[in-house]
Each structure stands twice: as C-alpha cells, then as structure tokens.
Design a protein around this motif. Structure first.
Motif, PDB file in Angstrom:
ATOM      1  N   ASP A  65       0.795  -1.224   0.000  1.00  0.00           N
ATOM      2  CA  ASP A  65       0.000   0.000   0.000  1.00  0.00           C
ATOM      3  C   ASP A  65       0.829   1.276   0.000  1.00  0.00           C
ATOM      4  OD1 ASP A  65      -2.250  -1.562  -0.022  1.00  0.00           O
ATOM      5  OD2 ASP A  65      -2.667  -1.328   2.115  1.00  0.00           O
ATOM      6  N   ASP A  66       2.033   1.239   0.528  1.00  0.00           N
ATOM      7  CA  ASP A  66       2.827   2.467   0.636  1.00  0.00           C
ATOM      8  C   ASP A  66       4.009   2.510  -0.338  1.00  0.00           C
ATOM      9  OD1 ASP A  66       4.258   0.451   1.937  1.00  0.00           O
ATOM     10  OD2 ASP A  66       5.156   1.847   3.359  1.00  0.00           O
ATOM     11  N   LEU A  67       4.025   1.650  -1.332  1.00  0.00           N
ATOM     12  CA  LEU A  67       5.179   1.583  -2.225  1.00  0.00           C
ATOM     13  C   LEU A  67       5.304   2.800  -3.132  1.00  0.00           C
ATOM     14  CD1 LEU A  67       5.276  -2.166  -3.274  1.00  0.00           C
ATOM     15  CD2 LEU A  67       6.297  -1.032  -1.304  1.00  0.00           C
ATOM     16  N   SER A  68       4.237   3.501  -3.363  1.00  0.00           N
ATOM     17  CA  SER A  68       4.284   4.658  -4.260  1.00  0.00           C
ATOM     18  C   SER A  68       4.864   5.901  -3.600  1.00  0.00           C
ATOM     19  CB  SER A  68       2.884   4.964  -4.789  1.00  0.00           C
ATOM     20  OG  SER A  68       2.038   5.317  -3.714  1.00  0.00           O
ATOM     21  N   THR A  69       5.198   5.842  -2.328  1.00  0.00           N
ATOM     22  CA  THR A  69       5.715   7.019  -1.631  1.00  0.00           C
ATOM     23  C   THR A  69       7.137   7.363  -2.050  1.00  0.00           C
ATOM     24  OG1 THR A  69       6.641   5.773   0.226  1.00  0.00           O
ATOM     25  CG2 THR A  69       4.330   6.501   0.416  1.00  0.00           C
ATOM     26  N   GLY A  70       7.863   6.412  -2.623  1.00  0.00           N
ATOM     27  CA  GLY A  70       9.236   6.662  -3.029  1.00  0.00           C
ATOM     28  C   GLY A  70      10.227   6.638  -1.887  1.00  0.00           C
ATOM     29  N   GLN A  71       9.803   6.231  -0.704  1.00  0.00           N
ATOM     30  CA  GLN A  71      10.683   6.210   0.463  1.00  0.00           C
ATOM     31  C   GLN A  71      11.471   4.914   0.583  1.00  0.00           C
ATOM     32  OE1 GLN A  71      10.932   8.926   2.506  1.00  0.00           O
ATOM     33  NE2 GLN A  71       9.566   9.890   1.042  1.00  0.00           N
ATOM     34  N   ILE A  72      11.181   3.945  -0.270  1.00  0.00           N
ATOM     35  CA  ILE A  72      11.786   2.625  -0.153  1.00  0.00           C
ATOM     36  C   ILE A  72      12.723   2.380  -1.325  1.00  0.00           C
ATOM     37  CG2 ILE A  72      11.323   0.147   0.070  1.00  0.00           C
ATOM     38  CD1 ILE A  72       8.427   1.051   0.919  1.00  0.00           C
ATOM     39  N   ASP A  73      13.976   2.027  -1.011  1.00  0.00           N
ATOM     40  CA  ASP A  73      14.939   1.614  -2.039  1.00  0.00           C
ATOM     41  C   ASP A  73      14.794   0.107  -2.211  1.00  0.00           C
ATOM     42  OD1 ASP A  73      16.084   4.103  -2.403  1.00  0.00           O
ATOM     43  OD2 ASP A  73      17.772   3.707  -1.085  1.00  0.00           O
ATOM     44  N   LEU A  89      13.009 -12.759  -9.938  1.00  0.00           N
ATOM     45  CA  LEU A  89      13.027 -13.891  -9.018  1.00  0.00           C
ATOM     46  C   LEU A  89      12.953 -13.479  -7.559  1.00  0.00           C
ATOM     47  CD1 LEU A  89      15.727 -16.198 -10.617  1.00  0.00           C
ATOM     48  CD2 LEU A  89      13.245 -16.232 -10.936  1.00  0.00           C
ATOM     49  N   GLY A  90      13.305 -12.223  -7.257  1.00  0.00           N
ATOM     50  CA  GLY A  90      13.284 -11.804  -5.865  1.00  0.00           C
ATOM     51  C   GLY A  90      13.373 -10.308  -5.740  1.00  0.00           C
ATOM     52  N   VAL A  91      13.035  -9.843  -4.547  1.00  0.00           N
ATOM     53  CA  VAL A  91      13.045  -8.413  -4.258  1.00  0.00           C
ATOM     54  C   VAL A  91      13.306  -8.210  -2.775  1.00  0.00           C
ATOM     55  CG1 VAL A  91      10.535  -8.339  -3.906  1.00  0.00           C
ATOM     56  CG2 VAL A  91      11.760  -6.247  -4.497  1.00  0.00           C
ATOM     57  N   VAL A  92      13.935  -7.096  -2.453  1.00  0.00           N
ATOM     58  CA  VAL A  92      14.122  -6.689  -1.064  1.00  0.00           C
ATOM     59  C   VAL A  92      14.172  -5.165  -1.061  1.00  0.00           C
ATOM     60  CG1 VAL A  92      16.659  -6.805  -1.137  1.00  0.00           C
ATOM     61  CG2 VAL A  92      15.457  -7.053   1.055  1.00  0.00           C
ATOM     62  N   GLY A  93      13.705  -4.572   0.031  1.00  0.00           N
ATOM     63  CA  GLY A  93      13.704  -3.113   0.131  1.00  0.00           C
ATOM     64  C   GLY A  93      14.206  -2.636   1.476  1.00  0.00           C
ATOM     65  N   VAL A  94      14.556  -1.360   1.516  1.00  0.00           N
ATOM     66  CA  VAL A  94      14.942  -0.716   2.771  1.00  0.00           C
ATOM     67  C   VAL A  94      14.352   0.687   2.769  1.00  0.00           C
ATOM     68  CG1 VAL A  94      17.168   0.245   2.025  1.00  0.00           C
ATOM     69  CG2 VAL A  94      16.800  -0.304   4.431  1.00  0.00           C
ATOM     70  N   GLU A  95      13.822   1.057   3.898  1.00  0.00           N
ATOM     71  CA  GLU A  95      13.360   2.419   4.140  1.00  0.00           C
ATOM     72  C   GLU A  95      14.387   3.026   5.082  1.00  0.00           C
ATOM     73  OE1 GLU A  95       9.068   4.485   5.218  1.00  0.00           O
ATOM     74  OE2 GLU A  95       9.204   2.310   4.954  1.00  0.00           O
ATOM     75  N   ALA A  96      15.264   3.869   4.535  1.00  0.00           N
ATOM     76  CA  ALA A  96      16.407   4.365   5.292  1.00  0.00           C
ATOM     77  C   ALA A  96      16.088   5.666   6.017  1.00  0.00           C
ATOM     78  CB  ALA A  96      17.600   4.577   4.369  1.00  0.00           C
ATOM     79  N   ALA A  97      16.514   5.731   7.268  1.00  0.00           N
ATOM     80  CA  ALA A  97      16.465   6.938   8.101  1.00  0.00           C
ATOM     81  C   ALA A  97      17.746   6.926   8.928  1.00  0.00           C
ATOM     82  CB  ALA A  97      15.229   6.936   8.985  1.00  0.00           C
ATOM     83  N   ALA A 149      23.037  -8.272  -0.037  1.00  0.00           N
ATOM     84  CA  ALA A 149      23.169  -7.130  -0.944  1.00  0.00           C
ATOM     85  C   ALA A 149      22.486  -5.896  -0.365  1.00  0.00           C
ATOM     86  CB  ALA A 149      22.588  -7.478  -2.316  1.00  0.00           C
ATOM     87  N   MET A 150      21.321  -6.086   0.253  1.00  0.00           N
ATOM     88  CA  MET A 150      20.624  -4.941   0.822  1.00  0.00           C
ATOM     89  C   MET A 150      21.328  -4.421   2.063  1.00  0.00           C
ATOM     90  SD  MET A 150      18.514  -2.576   0.628  1.00  0.00           S
ATOM     91  CE  MET A 150      17.402  -2.969  -0.712  1.00  0.00           C
ATOM     92  N   GLU A 151      21.887  -5.304   2.868  1.00  0.00           N
ATOM     93  CA  GLU A 151      22.649  -4.839   4.031  1.00  0.00           C
ATOM     94  C   GLU A 151      23.818  -3.959   3.581  1.00  0.00           C
ATOM     95  OE1 GLU A 151      21.670  -8.557   7.062  1.00  0.00           O
ATOM     96  OE2 GLU A 151      23.640  -8.459   6.107  1.00  0.00           O
ATOM     97  N   ALA A 152      24.524  -4.372   2.522  1.00  0.00           N
ATOM     98  CA  ALA A 152      25.639  -3.573   2.000  1.00  0.00           C
ATOM     99  C   ALA A 152      25.125  -2.249   1.438  1.00  0.00           C
ATOM    100  CB  ALA A 152      26.393  -4.363   0.929  1.00  0.00           C
ATOM    101  N   HIS A 153      24.017  -2.287   0.723  1.00  0.00           N
ATOM    102  CA  HIS A 153      23.418  -1.069   0.166  1.00  0.00           C
ATOM    103  C   HIS A 153      23.015  -0.112   1.285  1.00  0.00           C
ATOM    104  CE1 HIS A 153      20.972   1.420  -2.519  1.00  0.00           C
ATOM    105  NE2 HIS A 153      20.009   1.327  -1.624  1.00  0.00           N
ATOM    106  N   ALA A 154      22.369  -0.630   2.306  1.00  0.00           N
ATOM    107  CA  ALA A 154      21.926   0.204   3.429  1.00  0.00           C
ATOM    108  C   ALA A 154      23.123   0.802   4.155  1.00  0.00           C
ATOM    109  CB  ALA A 154      21.060  -0.614   4.387  1.00  0.00           C
ATOM    110  N   ALA A 155      24.161   0.002   4.389  1.00  0.00           N
ATOM    111  CA  ALA A 155      25.356   0.502   5.070  1.00  0.00           C
ATOM    112  C   ALA A 155      25.996   1.630   4.267  1.00  0.00           C
ATOM    113  CB  ALA A 155      26.339  -0.636   5.305  1.00  0.00           C
ATOM    114  N   ALA A 156      26.010   1.496   2.948  1.00  0.00           N
ATOM    115  CA  ALA A 156      26.575   2.545   2.097  1.00  0.00           C
ATOM    116  C   ALA A 156      25.758   3.837   2.184  1.00  0.00           C
ATOM    117  CB  ALA A 156      26.652   2.064   0.651  1.00  0.00           C
ATOM    118  N   ARG A 157      24.495   3.731   2.551  1.00  0.00           N
ATOM    119  CA  ARG A 157      23.627   4.904   2.718  1.00  0.00           C
ATOM    120  C   ARG A 157      23.690   5.468   4.129  1.00  0.00           C
ATOM    121  NH1 ARG A 157      17.902   5.001   0.896  1.00  0.00           N
ATOM    122  NH2 ARG A 157      18.342   7.164   1.375  1.00  0.00           N
TER     123      ARG A 157
END
Length: 147
Positions: A28-36, A47-55, A82-90
């Motif tokens: 429901d909230d995917l259109s907000t653009g807050q999730i990478d 085949l797969g997906v993962v997201g992070v909402e960074a603050a 991969a997402m943990e590395a992406h989040a850490a880089a952010r």
C-alpha cells in the motif's frame, strides 16, 4: 548463470508489486518513493526483491520475497546481504524488520528480537511499523558492520 541483483528499472515495478502481493507483504505504501529496492533477475524473470526504508543511522528492512520456483536456492540470503551492503553505504548502521513468518531465517543471519518500544522513533513513524504490519509481528534488528 546466477541471478543478477540490481536496482529495479521502472518497467520492473508491476512485477515487483505482484511478487510482494503474492507473498502477502505490504504494498500500500510503495508509491511514496521512500523505499529503495533491489531485485534479482535471471533471463528477464524477476526472481526476488528486497527493500529498505532508510532513516540513517537506522533503516527498516522491507519486503524480502523470492518467487516460489527460486526458493531454497540461497537467493533470499544473497538479496539480504546485498541490501545490508546497500543500506550501510547509505549510512544505515542498524536495520530493523518486522516479520510474521520468517524470524528463524533472519535469526540465522544475525538478527535478534527486540521490543517494538526500543526501535528508533524514525522507524516507529513508518507506515509499515504504524499500521501495515500487525502488532503480533516479530520485531528484530541487526547492527551493520562499518567498513
């Protein structure tokens, strides 16, 4: 050839939403653009997906899902890494997640249960935390290594 993990293209969005919905995860909230998001693609198939909402320094891990035909292949673990590395880089130093079904999966990967009241206010303010995920969900977090 193993699945390629990358940022999604705009054309991936309908399939991304469909995979999450089929897995029973909030959309429901995917259109907000807050999730990478990161997606796993192989031969043009999502085949797969993962997201992070960074603050930063906190982040909310969102929407880890693997297509039924790719489950058990280790793809979920690869997406999570991969997402943990992406989040850490952010600038994220602690990832929090809510799960109703996958606590053992995350615990095997270093996530520990935490009381919801102990989660950072920025994460508590997210739509998933406030209303999209049930209060009965297990809340977990993991401190990310800083390189």
């Amino acid at each position: 050839m193993p699945a390629c993990i990358r940022a999604p293209h705009p054309t991936d969005l309908p399939r991304l939403v469909a995979l999450l919905a089929a897995a029973g995860l909030p959309v429901d909230d995917l259109s907000t653009g807050q999730i990478d998001f990161l997606v796993a693609m192989e031969d043009g198939q999502l085949l797969g997906v993962v997201g992070v909402e960074a603050a930063p320094p906190d982040g909310l891990l969102r929407s880890l899902a693997v297509a039924p035909g790719a489950r058990g292949s280790g793809l979920g673990g690869r997406l999570l890494q991969a997402m943990e590395a992406h989040a850490a880089a952010r600038g994220v130093r602690r990832l929090t997640l809510l799960t109703t079904t996958a606590a053992p999966f995350f615990q095997q990967r270093g996530y520990q249960p935490v009381p919801r009241a102990d989660v950072a206010p920025a994460i508590q303010a997210t739509a998933e935390f406030r209303s999209l995920c049930p209060a009965s969900a297990t809340c977990m977090h993991k401190h990310l290594a800083v390189d």
